[in-house]
Write an enzyme that holds these catalytic residues in place. Structure first.
Site, PDB file in Angstrom:
ATOM      1  N   GLU A   1     -25.242  -0.577  -5.647  1.00 18.34           N
ATOM      2  CA  GLU A   1     -25.818  -0.683  -4.397  1.00 18.34           C
ATOM      3  C   GLU A   1     -27.345  -1.686  -4.710  1.00 18.34           C
ATOM      4  O   GLU A   1     -27.746  -2.390  -3.683  1.00 18.34           O
ATOM      5  CB  GLU A   1     -26.718   0.736  -4.422  1.00 18.34           C
ATOM      6  CG  GLU A   1     -25.648   1.973  -3.926  1.00 18.34           C
ATOM      7  CD  GLU A   1     -24.784   2.375  -5.043  1.00 18.34           C
ATOM      8  OE1 GLU A   1     -24.775   1.960  -6.088  1.00 18.34           O
ATOM      9  OE2 GLU A   1     -23.626   3.059  -4.740  1.00 18.34           O
TER      10      GLU A   1
ATOM     11  N   GLY B   1       1.467   7.822 -13.577  1.00 17.93           N
ATOM     12  CA  GLY B   1       1.767   9.218 -13.332  1.00 17.93           C
ATOM     13  C   GLY B   1       1.234  10.179 -14.421  1.00 17.93           C
ATOM     14  O   GLY B   1       0.239   9.785 -14.845  1.00 17.93           O
ATOM     15  N   GLY B   2       1.978  11.206 -14.915  1.00 17.24           N
ATOM     16  CA  GLY B   2       1.357  12.064 -15.803  1.00 17.24           C
ATOM     17  C   GLY B   2       1.016  11.400 -17.248  1.00 17.24           C
ATOM     18  O   GLY B   2       0.072  11.663 -17.636  1.00 17.24           O
TER      19      GLY B   2
ATOM     20  N   SER C   1     -33.479  -0.185 -12.966  1.00 17.45           N
ATOM     21  CA  SER C   1     -33.658  -1.670 -12.012  1.00 17.45           C
ATOM     22  C   SER C   1     -35.197  -1.601 -11.534  1.00 17.45           C
ATOM     23  O   SER C   1     -35.819  -2.728 -11.243  1.00 17.45           O
ATOM     24  CB  SER C   1     -32.753  -1.595 -11.086  1.00 17.45           C
ATOM     25  OG  SER C   1     -31.416  -2.002 -11.476  1.00 17.45           O
TER      26      SER C   1
ATOM     27  N   GLU D   1     -26.086  -2.475 -15.516  1.00 15.35           N
ATOM     28  CA  GLU D   1     -26.517  -3.722 -15.211  1.00 15.35           C
ATOM     29  C   GLU D   1     -26.878  -3.728 -13.899  1.00 15.35           C
ATOM     30  O   GLU D   1     -26.689  -4.823 -13.214  1.00 15.35           O
ATOM     31  CB  GLU D   1     -25.411  -4.708 -15.627  1.00 15.35           C
ATOM     32  CG  GLU D   1     -25.918  -6.209 -16.375  1.00 15.35           C
ATOM     33  CD  GLU D   1     -26.462  -5.977 -17.720  1.00 15.35           C
ATOM     34  OE1 GLU D   1     -25.706  -5.117 -18.268  1.00 15.35           O
ATOM     35  OE2 GLU D   1     -27.279  -6.758 -18.197  1.00 15.35           O
TER      36      GLU D   1
ATOM     37  N   ARG E   1      10.055   1.847 -15.909  1.00 14.05           N
ATOM     38  CA  ARG E   1      10.167   3.222 -15.554  1.00 14.05           C
ATOM     39  C   ARG E   1      11.208   3.470 -14.535  1.00 14.05           C
ATOM     40  O   ARG E   1      10.788   2.891 -13.066  1.00 14.05           O
ATOM     41  CB  ARG E   1       8.567   3.697 -15.175  1.00 14.05           C
ATOM     42  CG  ARG E   1       8.656   5.121 -14.364  1.00 14.05           C
ATOM     43  CD  ARG E   1       8.582   6.329 -15.477  1.00 14.05           C
ATOM     44  NE  ARG E   1       8.418   7.203 -14.625  1.00 14.05           N
ATOM     45  CZ  ARG E   1       9.112   8.491 -14.694  1.00 14.05           C
ATOM     46  NH1 ARG E   1      10.080   8.633 -15.795  1.00 14.05           N
ATOM     47  NH2 ARG E   1       8.782   9.748 -14.158  1.00 14.05           N
TER      48      ARG E   1
ATOM     49  N   GLY F   1     -34.266  -2.371 -25.353  1.00 16.11           N
ATOM     50  CA  GLY F   1     -34.854  -1.303 -24.792  1.00 16.11           C
ATOM     51  C   GLY F   1     -35.561  -1.406 -23.560  1.00 16.11           C
ATOM     52  O   GLY F   1     -36.608  -1.494 -23.580  1.00 16.11           O
ATOM     53  N   LEU F   2     -34.853  -1.324 -22.323  1.00 15.23           N
ATOM     54  CA  LEU F   2     -35.343  -1.336 -20.948  1.00 15.23           C
ATOM     55  C   LEU F   2     -35.274  -0.110 -20.290  1.00 15.23           C
ATOM     56  O   LEU F   2     -36.436   0.628 -19.736  1.00 15.23           O
ATOM     57  CB  LEU F   2     -34.799  -2.452 -20.091  1.00 15.23           C
ATOM     58  CG  LEU F   2     -35.165  -2.551 -18.653  1.00 15.23           C
ATOM     59  CD1 LEU F   2     -36.520  -3.037 -18.496  1.00 15.23           C
ATOM     60  CD2 LEU F   2     -33.690  -3.475 -17.996  1.00 15.23           C
ATOM     61  N   THR F   3     -34.222   0.545 -20.256  1.00 13.31           N
ATOM     62  CA  THR F   3     -34.174   1.727 -19.383  1.00 13.31           C
ATOM     63  C   THR F   3     -34.730   2.844 -19.762  1.00 13.31           C
ATOM     64  O   THR F   3     -34.796   3.211 -21.014  1.00 13.31           O
ATOM     65  CB  THR F   3     -32.677   2.051 -19.216  1.00 13.31           C
ATOM     66  OG1 THR F   3     -31.912   0.976 -18.880  1.00 13.31           O
ATOM     67  CG2 THR F   3     -32.171   3.248 -18.262  1.00 13.31           C
TER      68      THR F   3
END
Lengths: 387, 258
Positions: free
Chosen positions: A374, A346-347, A132, A370, A275, A124-126
């Site tokens: 940036e 494609g689809g 960060s 993580e 395909r 549990g950090l965030t």
């Protein structure tokens, strides 16, 4: 495979690929759809020794290294990023801090279950105002007699609410420190908080756009009391401890991203050959062939980058810059390859049943988690002396 | 108790499998080489027994080109204690008779209480090797077992036929073969892969076993012709004009498919 791998490392990668293809992949669509981490898959990963890869046999580990862990994560991520991140977080954030900073007693008590995959642990950090920028942590822990009293909240905590989660290691402010220049800074420490402790609430899992089968929750701590002995590592060393975990985590995320990029490449190659459009396989259109060639180049450079960073970790060399570069390059590769692969499909690539659609949704977080990309640029710039 | 498990490197059934039209042999470069799944299942039978019996020793054995060594090593990574690899260029293209003579010599040399093999390889599909081995080794043979029980001095199991299930048993030493009804094999873990490096891995030639590959006094099978698999012809299309069901049934009966 790469020439830098030993025959045993190639075997490990092949073995985990086989496991991923035969055991993991068949359940991935349903697990993603229902936002459920399969405890059956976790148990089988435990039997396979994946959770124990980088730990010594003394604690029930496999006696491997960080490279071995990365290979397993890459092999899993080809077909299922949720399962790969479950392994990455369980080892890198759950077990590794205990192994690295725990007392013999803490290791003996907690590691064997984590290493065997019988238990999971979160880190549990965030927080809503701290990622960060960990100095902005608001969660506090106050020593009251022989107990820590923890208050605050955490968010996006992986593996924190599974049926077998046994504890979360929480970063908390445990006091203030006066620097030699007279300025005051927060003293951060890490404390083990067992799940089920009164006042510790694991809120329902998030509705994420990707990594949906990975178990992620917000956590709140309301006068949670744990024994003083639950302090992990030295008091006031919490910051240094998790920085190491984050740097290593970047290498693992780079391995995961490389697997995702490889998975997209494999799918694109197979699809483009079969395909037919205007009477020929789409692979014979140069634009498609060149797009896939680019995808292969991205996979290759990502793999070189994370292998180098992992080898540095295992050799005890500095790896901060290399880890940041690997994470930056590989996460971009995963996102771009996912985009190219869905376009080639494609689809069909817009349908959630297709692996490439899942990779498209799953890969975005690789540029965020993580440390955002940036932040990776910031780390690389700093290593170059640009502040 | 020494159990020898026969394993084989085969072209991956998930890939394109091709015959070399010059030699008539499997084109090993055309697809990825893997350990035959039925051999892995046979190994699983032996390893499960060894898990519960400390005195059991499992040896994997294969007659295969030198390049198959890493594939055979997977058997060690899964948990076998030792491997015997008969690699001899003179044995390339060996027929079932020669293969059986070589393996029987190697089995006798290694010593055994029980030999376990798959009932049918996915490449050659001969299906008679276990019986040939039992004959050459002069021991009982129980084929195509879909369940198996091993004791200190016997082996027994069930064999499924079209309309019955047979219980068969034999005293040890014996040769048995198992079917795909047996559980699939375990995955090797990293500890096993690393441990495999230090396990005995014996490489033998035909001469080591006293077998002459080109012994013309022994009957052998000779390939007389080889041809590319014919391209798939268009199937029969039945348009339902009220009698579709009958016509499909007739087709199936006519081609002995029901």
């Amino acid at each position: 495979m790469m020439h830098d791998l030993s025959p045993e490392e190639v075997q490990l990668y092949d073995m985990v690929c086989e496991f991923a293809d035969t055991v993991v992949a068949p359940q991935s669509y349903e697990a993603d759809r229902s936002h459920t981490l399969s405890m059956d898959v976790v148990a089988q990963m435990g039997e396979l020794g994946l959770f124990g890869l980088p730990f010594p046999e003394q604690y029930g580990g496999q006696g491997g290294d960080y490279m071995a862990l990365g290979l397993a994560i890459e092999a899993l991520a080809r077909v299922d990023q949720s399962i790969a991140i479950t392994l990455e977080a369980a080892v890198g954030l759950g077990a590794m801090p205990i192994f690295r900073h725990g007392t013999e007693e803490q290791k003996a008590e907690r590691l064997p279950d984590l290493v065997a995959g019988r238990a999971l642990a979160g880190f549990g950090l965030t927080e809503s105002e701290a990622g960060s920028d960990a100095g902005a942590t608001r969660t506090t822990a106050v020593l009251d007699g022989d107990e820590w009293v923890v208050n605050g909240s955490k968010q996006f905590i992986t593996n924190s609410g599974t049926p077998i989660t046994s504890f979360v290691t929480v970063t908390a402010v445990t006091g203030e420190r006066t620097r030699p220049d007279g300025s005051v800074s927060k003293e951060l420490s890490t404390i083990i908080v067992p799940n089920g402790t009164p006042g510790f609430t694991v809120a329902p899992g998030y509705d994420k756009s990707g990594w949906r089968a990975s178990d992620t929750h917000p956590l709140t701590f309301d006068d949670v009391r744990v024994p003083a002995a639950n302090l992990l590592g030295e008091r006031g060393r919490g910051f240094a401890n998790f920085l190491r975990a984050l740097d290593e985590g970047r290498v693992a995320i780079a391995a995961l991203a490389t697997g995702a990029a490889q998975g997209c490449l494999d799918e694109a190659v197979a699809y483009a050959k079969t395909r037919n459009v205007f009477g020929v396989p789409i692979a014979s259109h140069q634009y498609i062939a060149f797009t896939i060639a680019q995808m292969q180049a991205r996979v290759h450079t990502s793999r070189l980058a994370w292998h180098d960073a992992a080898r540095r970790v295992d050799a005890g060399l500095p790896f901060k810059k290399e880890a940041a570069i690997a994470k930056l390059v590989a996460s971009d590769a995963a996102m771009l390859n996912a985009r190219d692969a869905t376009q080639i499909f494609g689809g069909m690539g817009f349908m959630n049943e297709s692996l490439v659609a899942r990779h498209y949704r799953d890969s975005k977080i690789l540029e965020i988690g993580e440390g955002t990309n940036e932040v990776q640029l910031m780390v690389i710039a700093r290593e170059l002396g640009l502040e | 108790m020494k159990i020898i498990v026969l394993v084989k490197e085969v072209p991956d059934t998930y890939g394109d499998r091709k015959l070399d039209l010059e030699t008539g042999l499997a084109d090993r470069a055309a697809s990825e080489a893997v350990l035959d799944e039925i051999g892995e299942r046979a190994l699983e039978v032996a390893l499960s027994f060894a898990d519960a019996h400390d005195d059991a020793e499992v040896v994997v054995m294969s007659m295969a080109p030198e390049t198959a060594a890493p594939t055979i090593r997977k058997g060690l990574a899964m948990g076998a204690a030792a491997a015997v690899h008969i690699a001899d260029p003179g044995l390339a293209g060996a027929d079932l008779g020669l293969t059986a003579r070589v393996l029987a010599a190697a089995i006798r040399r290694t010593g055994f209480d029980l030999v376990i093999a798959g009932n049918l390889s996915t490449d050659g599909s001969g299906g008679v090797l276990p019986a040939m081995l039992a004959e050459l080794l002069d021991v009982p043979n129980a084929t195509a077992l879909s369940s198996i029980e091993i004791t200190a001095d016997s082996v027994s199991g069930t064999r499924s036929a079209d309309d019955a299930t047979m219980r068969v048993s034999a005293t040890l030493p014996a040769v048995v073969s198992i079917t795909e009804a047996m559980p699939s094999a375990r995955f090797p873990n990293f500890k096993g892969i690393m441990a495999a490096k230090k396990k005995p891995f014996e490489t033998l030639t035909a001469a080591d076993l006293g077998v002459e590959p080109h012994d013309l006094s022994v009957a052998m099978s000779i390939m007389t012709a080889i041809a590319e698999k014919p391209a798939r012809a268009a199937g029969l299309k039945v348009t339902d004009e009220g009698d579709g069901g009958t016509r499909i049934a007739e087709y199936l009966v006519e081609n002995r498919l029901v």
